[in-house]
Design a protein around this motif. Structure first.
Motif, PDB file in Angstrom:
ATOM      1  N   ALA A  13     -10.473  -0.271  -7.394  1.00 55.34           N
ATOM      2  CA  ALA A  13      -9.860   0.958  -6.866  1.00 55.34           C
ATOM      3  C   ALA A  13      -9.276   1.799  -7.994  1.00 55.34           C
ATOM      4  O   ALA A  13      -9.311   3.043  -7.946  1.00 55.34           O
ATOM      5  CB  ALA A  13      -8.782   0.611  -5.846  1.00 55.34           C
TER       6      ALA A  13
ATOM      7  N   SER B 181       0.822  -1.205   0.000  1.00 52.47           N
ATOM      8  CA  SER B 181       0.000   0.000   0.000  1.00 52.47           C
ATOM      9  C   SER B 181       0.860   1.261   0.000  1.00 52.47           C
ATOM     10  O   SER B 181       0.635   2.195  -0.780  1.00 52.47           O
ATOM     11  CB  SER B 181      -0.929  -0.015   1.218  1.00 52.47           C
TER      12      SER B 181
ATOM     13  N   ASN C 173      -5.045  -3.992  -1.150  1.00 51.32           N
ATOM     14  CA  ASN C 173      -5.772  -5.191  -1.562  1.00 51.32           C
ATOM     15  C   ASN C 173      -4.928  -6.111  -2.439  1.00 51.32           C
ATOM     16  O   ASN C 173      -5.064  -7.335  -2.371  1.00 51.32           O
ATOM     17  CB  ASN C 173      -7.074  -4.787  -2.249  1.00 51.32           C
TER      18      ASN C 173
ATOM     19  N   ARG D  60      -3.551   3.812  -2.773  1.00 53.86           N
ATOM     20  CA  ARG D  60      -3.405   3.209  -1.437  1.00 53.86           C
ATOM     21  C   ARG D  60      -4.280   1.957  -1.320  1.00 53.86           C
ATOM     22  O   ARG D  60      -3.821   0.899  -0.875  1.00 53.86           O
ATOM     23  CB  ARG D  60      -3.792   4.229  -0.361  1.00 53.86           C
ATOM     24  N   SER D  61      -5.538   2.067  -1.747  1.00 55.81           N
ATOM     25  CA  SER D  61      -6.454   0.917  -1.700  1.00 55.81           C
ATOM     26  C   SER D  61      -5.995  -0.192  -2.629  1.00 55.81           C
ATOM     27  O   SER D  61      -6.032  -1.378  -2.277  1.00 55.81           O
ATOM     28  CB  SER D  61      -7.867   1.378  -2.079  1.00 55.81           C
TER      29      SER D  61
END
Length: 338
Positions: free
Chosen positions: A313, A190, A216, A211-212
């Motif tokens: 995302a 991340s 993930n 970031r997401s």
């Protein structure tokens, strides 16, 4: 021993990071030079141990995420190279520390540093690399990037302690396991993805998207590693197949097989994990129980779920070659078991 996953023959052609490698090749050349420079020291053992792991054939996926995410938003300075190198040093330091904590004998097909130079030297060289990483972060001059990466370093350490506290605990829940791998693995993915748009002065929404994506992707990556330990090859894993089992690690396939098992099966798991009966026969039985209860398949399925979140995302972002390459990374990580 029967292998339950068809690792060698079924990889999808499309699942490749070739585009990512091509897009970042020039910058990665600079990263590699900086790695060699910053791993140097007048203390002879430091570059010996650092280069033992640095040169051992890892894909350097995390620094490529930093480079590609900076390029994606038009960054043209020098900071992304230093941050990418910092990310790789953080990762390398974590591996050195992990191998000591886990008492691992092999890493990427070679003896671990601790097996050659000992635990104390491995830990101290890991600390040296972390120090060099933070010096480069400061050189970049972005307080926000420094905050993101230093926070990740703290979270990774917390994840290590969480894993140590939960060691051999078969009552570990799925949520507790996700908390560990989110800290240990996904936090660095991340941070690596987020600092690119940060130094490119992208919007807050763009930063949140990367970031997401990284978080993930990291969760998916680790879950696939968990699955591969019970049916992959040493080449795919970068360590010996079955190491997690032999070390008594309670990963998701173990959690699911234990919870879904009969009373007799749970007795087997307790004897294997808690009492260290983890020989080849035990590993073969463990794989059989995981297959019977769908534990490996469901672990892969959960990895696919996090992969889709990572893909979503990025969905609102403008189409660029870098965006396409980052999406390919998702497919590549998950396809390691196909």
């Amino acid at each position: 021993m029967g292998v339950v996953l068809n690792i060698e023959n079924g990889k999808r052609e499309a699942a490749s990071i070739k585009d990512l490698i091509d897009l970042t090749s020039a910058d990665m050349g600079r990263v590699n030079k900086l790695i060699l420079s910053k791993a140097g020291s007048d203390v002879e053992m430091i570059p010996e141990i650092a280069n033992h792991l640095i040169s051992s054939g890892g894909k350097r996926l995390r620094p490529m995420l930093t480079l590609a995410s900076a390029q994606m938003f038009g960054y043209s300075g020098e900071g992304h190279v230093k941050l990418a190198t910092s990310v790789e040093f953080m990762h390398t330091a974590t591996l050195l520390h992990d191998d000591v904590v886990d008492e691992s004998g092999m890493r990427r097909g070679k003896k671990t540093a601790r097996m050659i130079w000992g635990n104390q030297a491995s830990v101290l060289v890991g600390d040296f690399l972390l120090g060099q990483a933070f010096r480069m972060m400061v050189d970049v001059g972005s307080l926000e990037a420094l905050d993101i990466l230093s926070s990740a370093a703290s979270i990774i350490a917390e994840g290590e302690v969480m894993q140590l506290a939960a060691a051999k605990n078969l009552e570990t829940t799925e949520d507790e396991h996700f908390a560990v791998i989110k800290a240990k693995t996904a936090a660095l993915f991340s941070a690596a993805a987020e600092v690119g748009p940060v130094i490119a002065q992208a919007t807050r929404n763009d930063r949140a998207a990367l970031r997401s994506y990284g978080m993930n992707l990291g969760l998916a990556f680790q879950l696939i590693d968990d699955a591969l330990d019970y049916g992959g090859t040493s080449k795919d894993l970068g360590k010996n197949v079955g190491d997690d089992f032999r070390e008594g690690k309670v990963t998701l396939p173990v959690i699911l097989a234990y919870r879904r098992g009969t009373k007799a099966e749970r007795t087997f798991w307790k004897r294997a994990i808690e009492d260290n009966f983890t020989d080849d026969a035990g590993l073969e039985k463990a794989i059989g129980l995981m297959t019977r209860h769908g534990a490996i398949a469901d672990t892969i399925g959960r990895a696919g779920h996090f992969g889709e979140i990572a893909r979503d995302a990025l969905a609102p972002l403008e189409a660029t070659p870098q965006k396409s390459a980052l999406i390919d990374v998702i497919d590549f990580c998950i396809s390691r078991v196909n």
